[in-house]
Write an enzyme that holds these catalytic residues in place. Structure first.
Site, mmCIF file in Angstrom:
data_model
loop_
_atom_site.group_PDB
_atom_site.id
_atom_site.type_symbol
_atom_site.label_atom_id
_atom_site.label_comp_id
_atom_site.label_asym_id
_atom_site.label_seq_id
_atom_site.Cartn_x
_atom_site.Cartn_y
_atom_site.Cartn_z
ATOM 1 N N CYS A 20 68.833 65.243 -1.522
ATOM 2 C CA CYS A 20 69.708 66.265 -0.927
ATOM 3 C C CYS A 20 68.825 67.366 -0.327
ATOM 4 O O CYS A 20 67.597 67.376 -0.516
ATOM 5 C CB CYS A 20 70.593 66.863 -2.009
ATOM 6 S SG CYS A 20 69.609 67.689 -3.280
ATOM 7 N N HIS A 54 64.496 66.519 -11.217
ATOM 8 C CA HIS A 54 64.448 65.571 -12.328
ATOM 9 C C HIS A 54 64.168 64.157 -11.837
ATOM 10 O O HIS A 54 65.069 63.311 -11.725
ATOM 11 C CB HIS A 54 65.750 65.623 -13.132
ATOM 12 C CG HIS A 54 65.849 66.848 -13.987
ATOM 13 N ND1 HIS A 54 67.044 67.401 -14.399
ATOM 14 C CD2 HIS A 54 64.874 67.634 -14.521
ATOM 15 C CE1 HIS A 54 66.801 68.463 -15.138
ATOM 16 N NE2 HIS A 54 65.496 68.635 -15.229
ATOM 17 N N CYS A 109 67.519 75.993 -5.886
ATOM 18 C CA CYS A 109 68.368 75.570 -4.771
ATOM 19 C C CYS A 109 69.316 76.714 -4.397
ATOM 20 O O CYS A 109 69.931 77.321 -5.288
ATOM 21 C CB CYS A 109 69.187 74.331 -5.154
ATOM 22 S SG CYS A 109 70.325 73.858 -3.825
ATOM 23 N N GLU A 139 69.514 73.722 -15.391
ATOM 24 C CA GLU A 139 70.337 74.590 -14.530
ATOM 25 C C GLU A 139 71.270 75.455 -15.377
ATOM 26 O O GLU A 139 71.460 76.646 -15.091
ATOM 27 C CB GLU A 139 71.163 73.734 -13.556
ATOM 28 C CG GLU A 139 72.042 74.587 -12.644
ATOM 29 C CD GLU A 139 72.978 73.761 -11.773
ATOM 30 O OE1 GLU A 139 72.581 72.668 -11.317
ATOM 31 O OE2 GLU A 139 74.111 74.223 -11.540
ATOM 32 N N THR A 177 76.281 72.595 -10.755
ATOM 33 C CA THR A 177 76.459 72.024 -9.408
ATOM 34 C C THR A 177 76.561 70.501 -9.387
ATOM 35 O O THR A 177 76.954 69.934 -8.369
ATOM 36 C CB THR A 177 75.266 72.415 -8.517
ATOM 37 O OG1 THR A 177 74.073 71.967 -9.157
ATOM 38 C CG2 THR A 177 75.216 73.901 -8.257
ATOM 39 N N CYS A 207 78.167 70.888 -5.780
ATOM 40 C CA CYS A 207 77.585 71.019 -4.438
ATOM 41 C C CYS A 207 77.995 69.869 -3.522
ATOM 42 O O CYS A 207 78.454 68.818 -3.979
ATOM 43 C CB CYS A 207 76.075 71.131 -4.543
ATOM 44 S SG CYS A 207 75.295 69.545 -4.780
ATOM 45 N N SER A 236 71.001 64.831 -14.075
ATOM 46 C CA SER A 236 72.445 65.000 -14.269
ATOM 47 C C SER A 236 73.223 64.267 -13.189
ATOM 48 O O SER A 236 74.161 63.522 -13.479
ATOM 49 C CB SER A 236 72.785 66.502 -14.245
ATOM 50 O OG SER A 236 74.171 66.685 -14.244
ATOM 51 N N ASN A 237 72.823 64.451 -11.926
ATOM 52 C CA ASN A 237 73.648 63.862 -10.859
ATOM 53 C C ASN A 237 73.581 62.337 -10.862
ATOM 54 O O ASN A 237 74.554 61.668 -10.522
ATOM 55 C CB ASN A 237 73.310 64.488 -9.499
ATOM 56 C CG ASN A 237 72.004 64.011 -8.937
ATOM 57 O OD1 ASN A 237 71.952 62.969 -8.308
ATOM 58 N ND2 ASN A 237 70.920 64.742 -9.170
ATOM 59 N N SER A 279 67.997 63.370 -6.585
ATOM 60 C CA SER A 279 66.581 63.628 -6.884
ATOM 61 C C SER A 279 65.716 62.368 -6.772
ATOM 62 O O SER A 279 64.535 62.386 -7.120
ATOM 63 C CB SER A 279 66.468 64.217 -8.299
ATOM 64 O OG SER A 279 67.253 63.467 -9.209
HETATM 65 FE FE1 SF4 Z 1 71.087 71.824 -4.572
HETATM 66 FE FE2 SF4 Z 1 71.222 70.378 -6.800
HETATM 67 FE FE3 SF4 Z 1 73.105 70.144 -4.934
HETATM 68 FE FE4 SF4 Z 1 70.717 69.197 -4.451
HETATM 69 S S1 SF4 Z 1 72.090 68.460 -6.043
HETATM 70 S S2 SF4 Z 1 71.956 70.452 -3.028
HETATM 71 S S3 SF4 Z 1 69.398 70.663 -5.533
HETATM 72 S S4 SF4 Z 1 72.658 71.988 -6.131
#
Ligand code: SF4
Length: 321
Positions: A20, A54, A109, A139, A177, A207, A236-237, A279
Site C-alpha cells: 500500500c 510487518h 503512515c 499501531e 486501520t 484505511c 494484522s492486515n 506489507s
Molecule cells: Fe497506511 Fe497501514 Fe493502510 Fe498501509 S495498511 S495505507 S500503512 S494504514
C-alpha cells in the site's frame, strides 16, 4: 503441497494485492535515510524502532543495506538517525527521543496519524474514547499513547458487550486501520446499542488499502476453491485477509513464502486464489507463484479490481515531497 492434479491449476490473482502507499513510503524513508547516512563520514547509522512494516523479508533486505532494527530507544546510540515505523509511536516514545536529541524521521503512515488526530479531537471534546483494535499490536500501542484521558481498548463483540461504563457516558470511538470491515461494523453496532451518546467515523478509519484488499479477497472467494494469502504471521492486515476469505467459505492459508507451500493441502482444488497483504513485497508474491509453477502447470489470470493510485509525500527532512 498436496492435492494438485497433473492437469494443473487455474491461479487467480486478487486486484489489488501487496504493498500500500503507507508501506511504500515507509520503506522509501529507510532507504533514503540509509543513502544519506552513507554519505556522511562518522555517521552512527540508521536505526528503526520496531519492524518498519510487518514483513520479515522487508526487514531482512533493509538490514542487509545497513539499517538496524530495535524495539526500544535505549538500543539507539546517541546521534543515530532514528526512524519510527509505519505503525506510529506513543507520545512517550516521541518525548524520549526528543529528550535524547535523537534525529528522528517519522515513517508513521499518514492514515494512522489521522486516527491519532481524530482520537485527540474527541478527547479534547471531553469524550471518553474507545479504540477498536487488537491488544498488543504496535499501531494500537501507539494510538493508545497519543490520546489524553480515558481510552478503552475493545477488540471483539464480546468485549463491546462487557465494556463496563455507564450507559449515558459521552463516548467516541476510533479504530485500528487494518481491521476487518465486517467485524468492526459488528463491534460498533453493539457499542451504539449500549451507549446512545456515541460518535465516531463509522468504519472510515479502516484505511483504503485494507478495505480494497478485503473487497478483492471476497471477490476472489467467489471464483477460487482455496485461497492463499502471502504475508507475515505478525501482519494484522494479512491475518484479516485470511479470515475474510475463510468467512466467505473458502479454505484459506497464510503463507510467509514459497517454503510454506509444502505444508498446504489443496484438497483437489482446481482454482487457486492468491492475494497478499499490504506489507508483502512483490518479490515474495513472485517467488510463491514460481514455486507453485514448479509443482504444477498454472493458468494465471488476474481478477478485475481497483487500480490504486494513492501515494503519500515523504518527510521534508529527506529533501523530497
Ligand atoms: Fe497506511 Fe497501514 Fe493502510 Fe498501509 S495498511 S495505507 S500503512 S494504514
Amino acid at each position: 503441497m498436496a492435492g494438485t492434479g497433473e492437469n494443473g491449476l487455474d491461479l487467480v490473482l486478487a486486484q489489488p494485492r501487496g504493498f500500500c502507499a503507507g508501506v511504500v513510503r515507509a520503506v522509501d524513508i529507510v532507504e533514503r535515510a540509509l543513502a544519506k547516512a552513507d554519505r556522511a563520514v562518522g555517521d552512527p547509522g540508521v536505526y528503526v524502532r520496531h519492524e518498519i512494516v510487518h514483513n520479515g523479508r522487508v526487514v531482512a533486505d533493509l538490514t542487509a543495506k545497513g539499517a538496524r532494527f530495535v524495539e526500544i530507544l535505549d538500543e539507539v546510540p546517541d546521534g543515530a538517525t532514528t526512524i519510527f515505523s509505519a505503525h506510529g509511536v506513543s507520545r512517550a516514545v516521541e518525548a524520549e527521543a526528543a529528550r535524547r536529541g535523537l534525529p528522528v524521521i517519522d515513517a508513521t503512515c499518514p492514515l494512522v496519524a489521522k486516527v491519532h488526530k481524530q482520537g485527540q479531537l474527541y478527547a479534547a471534546q471531553g469524550r471518553t474514547v474507545i479504540l477498536v483494535g487488537h491488544a498488543g499490536h504496535a499501531e494500537v500501542e501507539g494510538t493508545l499513547g497519543r490520546i489524553d484521558g480515558e481510552v478503552h481498548l475493545v477488540g471483539s463483540v464480546a468485549e463491546a458487550e462487557s465494556l463496563d461504563l455507564p450507559a449515558d457516558t459521552t463516548l467516541a470511538y476510533v479504530t485500528q486501520t487494518t481491521l476487518s470491515v465486517d467485524d468492526t461494523r459488528a463491534i460498533i453496532a453493539v457499542l451504539a446499542r449500549r451507549f446512545p451518546d456515541l460518535v465516531g467515523p463509522e468504519t472510515k478509519d479502516i484505511c483504503y488499502a485494507t478495505q480494497n484488499r478485503q473487497a478483492a479477497v471476497r471477490a476472489l472467494a467467489e471464483v477460487a476453491d482455496v485461497i492463499l494469502v502471502v504475508g507475515a504471521r505478525n501482519s494484522s492486515n494479512c491475518n484479516r485477509l485470511r479470515e475474510v476469505a475463510a468467512e466467505a467459505g473458502r479454505p484459506s492459508h497464510l503463507v510467509e513464502g514459497a517454503e510454506d507451500l509444502d505444508r498446504i493441502d489443496l484438497g483437489g482444488a482446481r482454482t487457486l486464489g492468491l492475494t497478499a497483504g499490504a506489507s508483502t513485497p512483490e518479490v515474495v508474491i513472485a517467488e510463491v507463484i514460481a514455486a507453485l509453477q514448479r509443482r504444477t502447470p498454472l493458468r494465471i489470470s488476474t481478477l478485475p479490481g481497483v487500480i490504486e493510485s494513492v501515494s503519500f509525500p515523504l518527510p521534508s527532512s529527506l529533501g523530497h515531497t
